[in-house]
Design a protein around this motif. Structure first.
Motif, PDB file in Angstrom:
ATOM      1  N   ASP A   1      80.623  37.608 117.994  1.00 33.93           N
ATOM      2  CA  ASP A   1      79.974  36.912 119.106  1.00 33.93           C
ATOM      3  C   ASP A   1      78.535  36.497 118.804  1.00 33.93           C
ATOM      4  N   SER A   2      78.019  36.835 117.618  1.00 31.98           N
ATOM      5  CA  SER A   2      76.622  36.503 117.305  1.00 31.98           C
ATOM      6  C   SER A   2      76.413  36.279 115.812  1.00 31.98           C
ATOM      7  N   ARG A   3      77.452  35.908 115.103  1.00 26.94           N
ATOM      8  CA  ARG A   3      77.377  35.806 113.644  1.00 26.94           C
ATOM      9  C   ARG A   3      76.260  34.874 113.187  1.00 26.94           C
ATOM     10  N   GLY A   4      75.444  35.355 112.275  1.00 31.23           N
ATOM     11  CA  GLY A   4      74.357  34.573 111.707  1.00 31.23           C
ATOM     12  C   GLY A   4      73.065  34.636 112.481  1.00 31.23           C
ATOM     13  N   ARG A   5      73.066  35.255 113.658  1.00 29.49           N
ATOM     14  CA  ARG A   5      71.851  35.326 114.475  1.00 29.49           C
ATOM     15  C   ARG A   5      70.983  36.498 114.041  1.00 29.49           C
ATOM     16  N   LEU A   6      69.676  36.310 114.182  1.00 27.90           N
ATOM     17  CA  LEU A   6      68.747  37.395 113.917  1.00 27.90           C
ATOM     18  C   LEU A   6      68.827  38.390 115.068  1.00 27.90           C
ATOM     19  N   ILE A   7      68.919  39.668 114.736  1.00 30.16           N
ATOM     20  CA  ILE A   7      69.008  40.708 115.757  1.00 30.16           C
ATOM     21  C   ILE A   7      67.877  41.717 115.558  1.00 30.16           C
TER      22      ILE A   7
ATOM     23  N   VAL B   1      69.800  40.204 120.582  1.00 32.57           N
ATOM     24  CA  VAL B   1      70.226  39.028 119.824  1.00 32.57           C
ATOM     25  C   VAL B   1      69.313  37.857 120.126  1.00 32.57           C
ATOM     26  N   SER B   2      68.797  37.219 119.084  1.00 31.74           N
ATOM     27  CA  SER B   2      67.935  36.055 119.245  1.00 31.74           C
ATOM     28  C   SER B   2      68.744  34.776 119.032  1.00 31.74           C
ATOM     29  N   PRO B   3      68.211  33.619 119.417  1.00 33.10           N
ATOM     30  CA  PRO B   3      68.899  32.355 119.151  1.00 33.10           C
ATOM     31  C   PRO B   3      68.693  31.857 117.728  1.00 33.10           C
ATOM     32  N   VAL B   4      67.855  32.535 116.946  1.00 32.28           N
ATOM     33  CA  VAL B   4      67.534  32.092 115.589  1.00 32.28           C
ATOM     34  C   VAL B   4      68.666  32.463 114.634  1.00 32.28           C
ATOM     35  N   GLY B   5      69.160  31.476 113.897  1.00 30.55           N
ATOM     36  CA  GLY B   5      70.229  31.717 112.937  1.00 30.55           C
ATOM     37  C   GLY B   5      69.736  31.580 111.513  1.00 30.55           C
ATOM     38  N   CYS B   6      70.214  32.454 110.626  1.00 35.46           N
ATOM     39  CA  CYS B   6      69.799  32.452 109.227  1.00 35.46           C
ATOM     40  C   CYS B   6      70.988  32.780 108.325  1.00 35.46           C
ATOM     41  N   GLN B   7      70.922  32.302 107.075  1.00 31.39           N
ATOM     42  CA  GLN B   7      71.848  32.764 106.054  1.00 31.39           C
ATOM     43  C   GLN B   7      71.300  34.024 105.372  1.00 31.39           C
TER      44      GLN B   7
END
Length: 326
Positions: free
Chosen positions: A57-63, A72-78
């Motif tokens: 439900d939050s894959r790739g998001r900064l937590i 869970v933040s809205p910022v996504g990173c690899q």
């Protein structure tokens, strides 16, 4: 304390006890995630850690993780890392198939974006938050037949000076000047002085731990067979992945090098760890381990070879402790 002292990359992909006790509540069986809280994630120095979620439900998001809470933040990173109130997020460039570095402030606002000519692999921030570094996989180098190589970039967030590559720096191997077309660098880790750093260099069939100096733009060898180094908060040890039998095809053993004595201690984690470990404190390392094709967990293990591995944050990778001791 001043630290003491391009081959084709054979890489598949480089607080104290109170804090650990608070995190222990998250050591659930792999597959279970902590409750997500819709609160603002901060990377300001303090207790807790940040990581990248691999939950469905939050894959790739900064937590952000603090005790039992997982925000869970809205910022996504690899790939991501944070220290000293600065974050570095390697991410897809909008809807494009290219990538960029996003430098973040403590509230996750973007301070600067830099295009990446490659696929994100490693990320680091100096303890003060002033310097950020990244490693990417690149193709097109003539010497390696189109296979992947690696490239490192370093940014001074105070002066905005950018080091786009280390390949044009002066290199010394075993005390002698060294030049080759196949130099590869990956896995930067910074010292506390915002000048020196360690990094892996490969050339021919060798992989070296190198000491870099941003003041002189020089690199010198420290030791063979050290990949993805991570300097301890006290500046005296380097955690790294050691190729088993000196051959990355055999996997890696998470180990710690004492810079003063040269002693290497294999850690209690016996599974192959293809990650750049992060120090939670002077005694403990955290690292990501895949669990199936889409999930991973953050584990910890003592840095002295004792104990046994345990899950710290389920469904996460790219850990970074926001409080570091020295």
């Amino acid at each position: 304390m001043r630290p003491r002292t391009r081959i084709v990359v054979a890489v598949s992909g480089c607080t104290a006890l109170i804090l650990l006790a608070a995190f222990a509540v998250l050591a659930a069986r792999p597959g279970k995630t902590a409750t997500a809280e819709a609160s603002q994630v901060s990377i300001a120095p303090g207790p807790g850690l940040v990581a990248r979620s691999t939950a469905d439900d939050s894959r790739g998001r900064l937590i952000g993780v603090s005790g039992p809470l997982r925000s869970v933040s809205p910022v996504g990173c690899q790939r991501l890392y944070a220290a000293g109130g600065t974050g570095v997020c390697l991410r897809q460039d909008g809807d494009l198939t290219t990538y960029q570095v996003a430098v973040l402030d403590e509230h996750l606002a973007v301070r600067r974006e830099i295009p990446l000519a490659g696929i994100p692999n490693r990320a680091r921030v100096s303890p003060t938050g002033r310097l950020v570094a990244w490693t990417v996989f690149v193709t097109g180098d003539s010497y390696n037949g189109g296979r992947f190589s690696t490239r490192v970039g370093i940014l001074d967030t105070r002066t905005q000076e950018l080091v786009p590559t280390l390949e044009d720096w002066a290199v010394t191997v075993a005390g002698k000047p060294y030049a080759a077309a196949d130099l590869n660098f990956w896995g930067v880790t910074f010292a506390a002085d915002d000048r020196h750093f360690y990094v892996t260099m490969s050339t021919g069939t060798h992989r070296y731990l190198m000491l870099g100096d941003l003041g002189t733009r020089r690199l010198e060898t420290v030791r063979d067979n050290v990949e993805c180094p991570s300097l301890s908060p006290d500046g005296g040890r380097v955690a790294f992945k050691a190729a088993r039998d000196g051959d990355p095809d055999h996997g890696w053993r998470l180990s710690v090098l004492d810079l003063a004595t040269g002693r290497v201690t294999p850690l209690a984690e016996t599974r192959s760890v293809d990650d750049q470990a992060a120090w939670v404190d002077d005694r403990t390392l955290a690292y990501g381990l895949p669990r199936g094709p889409d999930h991973s967990d953050v584990w910890t293990v003592p840095a002295d070879g004792t104990g046994s591995p345990s899950v710290l944050v389920p469904d996460a990778d790219s850990p970074a402790a926001l409080t570091r001791t020295s």
